[in-house]
Design an enzyme around this catalytic site. Structure first.
Site, PDB file in Angstrom:
ATOM      1  N   LYS A 165       0.820  -1.218   0.000  1.00  0.00           N
ATOM      2  CA  LYS A 165       0.000   0.000   0.000  1.00  0.00           C
ATOM      3  C   LYS A 165       0.852   1.266   0.000  1.00  0.00           C
ATOM      4  O   LYS A 165       0.378   2.346  -0.377  1.00  0.00           O
ATOM      5  CB  LYS A 165      -0.973   0.001   1.174  1.00  0.00           C
ATOM      6  N   ARG A 229       4.666   9.397   5.148  1.00  0.00           N
ATOM      7  CA  ARG A 229       5.871   9.776   4.405  1.00  0.00           C
ATOM      8  C   ARG A 229       5.747   9.418   2.927  1.00  0.00           C
ATOM      9  O   ARG A 229       6.217  10.158   2.059  1.00  0.00           O
ATOM     10  CB  ARG A 229       7.096   9.091   5.023  1.00  0.00           C
TER      11      ARG A 229
END
Length: 308
Positions: A165, A229
């Site tokens: 993912k 991030r």
């Protein structure tokens, strides 16, 4: 709750968040860093659970180092790293299991943004293992009123859901960076889940696992939060920054960058269709811009939504 000794490897944002959760449950927690003064041997002394939250790049090195240190036969190893080894395409759990074949290995993964954990916001996660007792022991160690832990018997699927993912999250960040709207993002995330399942099935993971917390749950969290991030990598690329500039200002590691490259290796050898991953990889390599990647995805041949 019975107090136990837990050693957490990795003092980054995720490792410290997990240490915070364990300490809040009254456990004796030792937090070890590769850059700290505490030796690995001293950090592991008496540990009943050893939890790795180090970046993918350091997994093999640390696991090999621990193999030379006497460890109790009852010690449970937990991996909370999301990534793939560039040289072997192995997952972190597979590396730990190969290094410690006689020990139970547990995967911890879910929609767990570390900054929200530090803020004491509620969250849920999954601990998965082929050893049910080991998974239940880790579940008991970390479950609290603000951190709900579920068990699962498909560690590979749980691990791959949380790993793959990250690539889709890069695409999602680019989607928002280009201001493409809600419709486009909904389509991207939905087709991204289909791609994750296709890749996961080829690896031997169960389809239903990807509809759980470590699959769909983690996908929703990382594709919709600037705290991610990997999302930030895609967003900054869409804003015109280079990958080098983006990574230089990023706090921590965006594992999706390395994961995209490893998945491309697997796509070529296994002949797996990965359209979103392919475009993310090309954008990361600087071959195309995020907007060109979108155009190529939109111009693909029409097809049924599901191929039975």
């Amino acid at each position: 709750m019975r107090e136990i000794t837990i050693t957490i490897l990795g003092a980054g944002a995720w490792g410290t968040a997990l240490a915070q959760l364990a300490r809040a449950n009254g456990h004796n927690v030792c937090l070890w860093s590769r850059h700290g003064e505490l030796s690995l041997k001293d950090a592991l002394e008496g540990a009943q659970i050893v939890l790795s939250a180090i970046s993918m790049q350091g997994v093999t090195q640390v696991a090999t180092a621990i193999a030379s240190i006497p460890i109790s036969a009852d010690t449970i190893f937990v991996t909370a790293t999301k990534g793939l080894d560039a040289a072997t395409t192995l997952t972190p759990a597979q590396i730990w299991q190969a290094t410690f074949p006689q020990h139970p290995i547990v995967v911890l993964c879910g929609p767990n943004l570390s900054k929200e954990i530090h803020q004491n916001l509620p969250a849920a996660t999954v601990v998965a293992s082929i050893d049910a007792e080991a998974a239940e022991a880790v579940q008991a160690a970390f479950t609290s009123q603000r951190f709900r832990v579920y068990t699962n018997s498909d560690p590979l699927g749980v691990e791959l859901g949380g790993t793959i993912k990250n690539v889709i999250a890069i695409a999602s960040g680019a989607c928002d960076g280009l201001q493409l709207g809600t419709n486009a993002k909904a389509a991207l995330v939905t087709r991204g889940l289909t791609e994750i399942i296709r890749i996961g099935n080829s690896w031997g993971a169960k389809t239903e696992t990807f509809y759980g917390l470590s699959g769909l749950g983690d996908l929703l969290a990382t594709c919709n939060s600037p705290l991610s991030r990997n999302y930030q990598v895609g967003y900054q690329l869409a804003q015109g920054k280079t990958l080098a500039e983006t990574l230089a200002h990023l706090e921590g590691t965006a594992e999706g960058v390395n994961t995209a490259e490893v998945l491309m290796q697997r796509a070529e050898t296994q002949k797996i269709s990965m359209p979103i991953t392919t475009q993310v990889y090309r954008a990361l390599q600087g071959e195309i811009t995020p907007r060109q990647a979108l155009e190529e995805l939109m111009l693909r041949d029409t097809k049924p939504e599901y191929n039975n």
